[in-house]
Write a protein that holds these residues in place. Structure first.
Motif, PDB file in Angstrom:
ATOM      1  N   MET A  20       0.811  -1.423  -0.250  1.00 41.97           N
ATOM      2  CA  MET A  20      -0.683  -0.006  -0.031  1.00 41.97           C
ATOM      3  C   MET A  20       0.486   1.422  -0.055  1.00 41.97           C
ATOM      4  O   MET A  20       0.557   1.956  -0.537  1.00 41.97           O
ATOM      5  CB  MET A  20      -0.656  -0.372   1.449  1.00 41.97           C
ATOM      6  N   ALA A  21       2.177   1.165   0.910  1.00 40.61           N
ATOM      7  CA  ALA A  21       2.678   2.828   1.041  1.00 40.61           C
ATOM      8  C   ALA A  21       3.319   2.561  -0.575  1.00 40.61           C
ATOM      9  O   ALA A  21       3.335   3.860  -0.729  1.00 40.61           O
ATOM     10  CB  ALA A  21       3.962   2.342   1.925  1.00 40.61           C
ATOM     11  N   LEU A  22       3.743   1.450  -1.172  1.00 37.57           N
ATOM     12  CA  LEU A  22       4.167   1.907  -2.530  1.00 37.57           C
ATOM     13  C   LEU A  22       3.081   2.128  -3.481  1.00 37.57           C
ATOM     14  O   LEU A  22       3.717   3.311  -4.318  1.00 37.57           O
ATOM     15  CB  LEU A  22       4.748   0.545  -3.351  1.00 37.57           C
ATOM     16  N   VAL A  23       2.331   1.655  -3.337  1.00 39.89           N
ATOM     17  CA  VAL A  23       0.856   1.686  -4.362  1.00 39.89           C
ATOM     18  C   VAL A  23       0.775   3.646  -4.209  1.00 39.89           C
ATOM     19  O   VAL A  23       0.689   4.175  -4.697  1.00 39.89           O
ATOM     20  CB  VAL A  23      -0.281   1.129  -4.376  1.00 39.89           C
ATOM     21  N   SER A  24       0.514   3.657  -2.707  1.00 37.70           N
ATOM     22  CA  SER A  24      -0.138   5.597  -2.972  1.00 37.70           C
ATOM     23  C   SER A  24       1.118   6.194  -2.355  1.00 37.70           C
ATOM     24  O   SER A  24       1.038   7.446  -2.245  1.00 37.70           O
ATOM     25  CB  SER A  24      -0.986   5.018  -1.368  1.00 37.70           C
ATOM     26  N   GLY A  25       2.648   5.524  -1.978  1.00 38.70           N
ATOM     27  CA  GLY A  25       3.469   6.613  -1.964  1.00 38.70           C
ATOM     28  C   GLY A  25       3.567   7.493  -0.810  1.00 38.70           C
ATOM     29  O   GLY A  25       3.854   8.554  -0.854  1.00 38.70           O
ATOM     30  N   ALA A  26       2.849   6.579  -0.146  1.00 39.62           N
ATOM     31  CA  ALA A  26       2.820   6.581   1.628  1.00 39.62           C
ATOM     32  C   ALA A  26       4.395   7.804   2.173  1.00 39.62           C
ATOM     33  O   ALA A  26       5.112   7.018   2.147  1.00 39.62           O
ATOM     34  CB  ALA A  26       2.732   6.009   2.860  1.00 39.62           C
ATOM     35  N   GLN A  27       4.856   9.191   2.556  1.00 45.00           N
ATOM     36  CA  GLN A  27       5.905   9.061   2.570  1.00 45.00           C
ATOM     37  C   GLN A  27       5.721  10.224   4.115  1.00 45.00           C
ATOM     38  O   GLN A  27       4.930  10.133   4.746  1.00 45.00           O
ATOM     39  CB  GLN A  27       5.790  10.940   2.468  1.00 45.00           C
ATOM     40  N   ALA A  28       7.292   9.590   4.306  1.00 43.36           N
ATOM     41  CA  ALA A  28       7.552   9.912   5.491  1.00 43.36           C
ATOM     42  C   ALA A  28       7.194  11.612   6.186  1.00 43.36           C
ATOM     43  O   ALA A  28       7.026  12.208   5.144  1.00 43.36           O
ATOM     44  CB  ALA A  28       9.017   9.882   5.790  1.00 43.36           C
ATOM     45  N   ALA A  29       7.087  11.683   7.309  1.00 51.44           N
ATOM     46  CA  ALA A  29       6.240  12.697   7.355  1.00 51.44           C
ATOM     47  C   ALA A  29       7.190  13.944   6.591  1.00 51.44           C
ATOM     48  O   ALA A  29       8.911  13.777   7.530  1.00 51.44           O
ATOM     49  CB  ALA A  29       6.021  13.388   9.239  1.00 51.44           C
ATOM     50  N   GLY A  30       7.081  15.117   7.032  1.00 45.27           N
ATOM     51  CA  GLY A  30       7.265  16.437   6.416  1.00 45.27           C
ATOM     52  C   GLY A  30       7.740  16.409   4.719  1.00 45.27           C
ATOM     53  O   GLY A  30       8.192  17.348   4.097  1.00 45.27           O
ATOM     54  N   LEU A  31       8.029  15.299   4.113  1.00 45.46           N
ATOM     55  CA  LEU A  31       8.342  15.630   2.759  1.00 45.46           C
ATOM     56  C   LEU A  31       7.282  15.026   2.202  1.00 45.46           C
ATOM     57  O   LEU A  31       6.215  14.956   1.963  1.00 45.46           O
ATOM     58  CB  LEU A  31       9.039  13.963   2.164  1.00 45.46           C
ATOM     59  N   GLY A  32       7.488  16.468   1.229  1.00 45.78           N
ATOM     60  CA  GLY A  32       6.061  16.636  -0.448  1.00 45.78           C
ATOM     61  C   GLY A  32       7.250  17.049  -1.021  1.00 45.78           C
ATOM     62  O   GLY A  32       8.322  17.477  -1.905  1.00 45.78           O
TER      63      GLY A  32
END
Ligand code: GLA
Length: 385
Positions: A20-32
């Motif tokens: 899911m992290a890979l699919v949704s691109g879940a990010q470490a906090a603060g990264l954009g």
């Protein structure tokens, strides 16, 4: 449930989470990462700007024109943020008057003597754009091309992937060359540049990035008081057109010795032929340092600190050399925010193979052949010290 089943379920949950992290691109906090329009070239081509941000309020902007790092905003020891890379506010500045500020350089960074080289018995002529030599890929190098771009979002990094296709014969170089450059930022304040390239005919490749740093903030005086360490015992000395003689010179006992940290300005005016070749009137560095740990991304290649602000940049690279250049050709150039860039107003740390390698049999090879892959990783790290 058996313990074994617990493990199985646990593993399954972990695997699902990862997927899911890979699919949704879940990010470490603060990264954009975000994208916007920066400007339009005279032929109507749109140029975009990508903004990378992290949890420590560091921000890097990158243009699709020239793959240019347009700004690097870093907090100082008191949290005050400033842009430590020289540049312009608008596209026009980059198109009309930029001395390669922040740009991706290719197909061949630095100089090729007489703009000519021979490969597999064929002689190639490149545009001559720097005295008698060809500099930074010729009159219209990669720094003046518009790159295709897409955002990067992995778990612990954000960035932009840039691609450029350089056709056979462009700027005189043989072979179709497909180039990919990935700029990424993480929460350790590392700006990482990963380069790769493949060709369909033998060619030469030497890619680099040309950020000019001023750790006190771009336009904020000279870099003479900033303290540099270069992990290199030798340079490749040059002639009066800045082409390597082919020799290696020990830095020991010369103004070129930065193996122990010293202010950049400490010896810059010293009476030394090599300094005079780089800047005949006031002295300057514009030399390839031969790194002591070539190919080792874990070894510190260079570190520069601004004692006043506490900002520090460290460089790590897989390349064998670094061009240390002290902006000897800058003299009152109008930059961003109405700033004026002075002589010695910035320094560069251009990770590279050695200048004029195609004509220097004793230097590490820059030849790329079909079936091989050119790669380079260079990190500029702004971890607070
Ligand atoms: C490199 C060269 C310098 C100068 C700059 C761009 O650093 O070594 O001599 O040409 O690029 O101005």
């Amino acid at each position: 449930m058996l313990i074994r089943d617990h493990f199985r379920v646990g593993r399954f949950v972990l695997a699902c989470g990862l997927a899911m992290a890979l699919v949704s691109g879940a990010q470490a906090a603060g990264l954009g990462v975000s994208e916007d329009t920066f400007g339009t070239l005279s032929d109507g081509t749109e140029v975009d700007i990508y903004t990378l941000t992290n949890a420590n309020r560091m921000e890097v902007t990158i243009l699709t024109y020239g793959g240019i790092v347009q700004s690097i905003r870093v907090p100082d020891r008191n949290g005050k943020i400033d842009d430590v890379s020289l540049g312009f506010d608008d596209l026009q500045g980059y198109v009309e008057r930029s001395p390669y500020f922040g740009a991706l350089i290719g197909r061949f960074g630095n100089r090729i003597a007489g703009g000519t080289f021979t490969l597999d018995g064929e002689t190639y002529q490149l545009p001559v754009n720097n005295g008698p030599n060809s500099l930074h890929g010729g009159t219209k190098g990669f720094d003046k091309r518009v790159w295709s771009a897409s955002p990067i979002r992995t778990g612990d990094r954000v960035g932009v992937e840039l691609t450029y296709f350089s056709p056979d014969g462009e700027m005189g170089y043989p072979g179709n060359l497909a180039v990919t450059v990935r700029y990424t930022l993480n929460n350790d304040n590392d700006l990482r540049i990963h380069y790769s390239a493949v060709t369909d005919a033998p060619t030469v490749v030497n890619l680099t990035n040309h950020v000019y740093f001023n750790l006190a903030g771009a336009g904020n005086g000279t870099i003479l008081d900033q303290v540099a360490m270069l992990n290199a015992d030798r340079i490749t000395p040059v002639d009066d057109t800045l082409i390597p003689t082919g020799a290696f010179m020990s830095v020991a006992g010369t103004p070129f010795d930065f193996t122990q940290p010293k202010p950049i300005g400490q010896d810059i005016r010293a009476d030394h032929q090599q300094l005079a070749y780089a800047e005949p009137e006031q002295g300057g560095y514009d030399h390839n340092y031969v790194l002591n740990n070539p190919g080792n991304l874990d070894a510190l290649a260079a570190r520069v600190t601004d004692p006043e602000s506490g900002r520090t940049v460290e460089m790590y690279t897989t390349e064998p050399g670094v061009q240390f250049y002290t902006s000897n050709f800058l003299d009152g150039l109008q930059g961003q925010d109405g700033e004026t860039y002075k002589h010695w107003g910035g320094f560069t740390l251009e990770a590279q193979h050695f200048p004029d390698s195609p004509n220097q049999p004793d230097f590490p090879s820059t030849v790329l052949r079909p079936g091989e892959k050119y790669t380079q990783t260079t990190i500029y790290s702004f971890r607070p010290k």
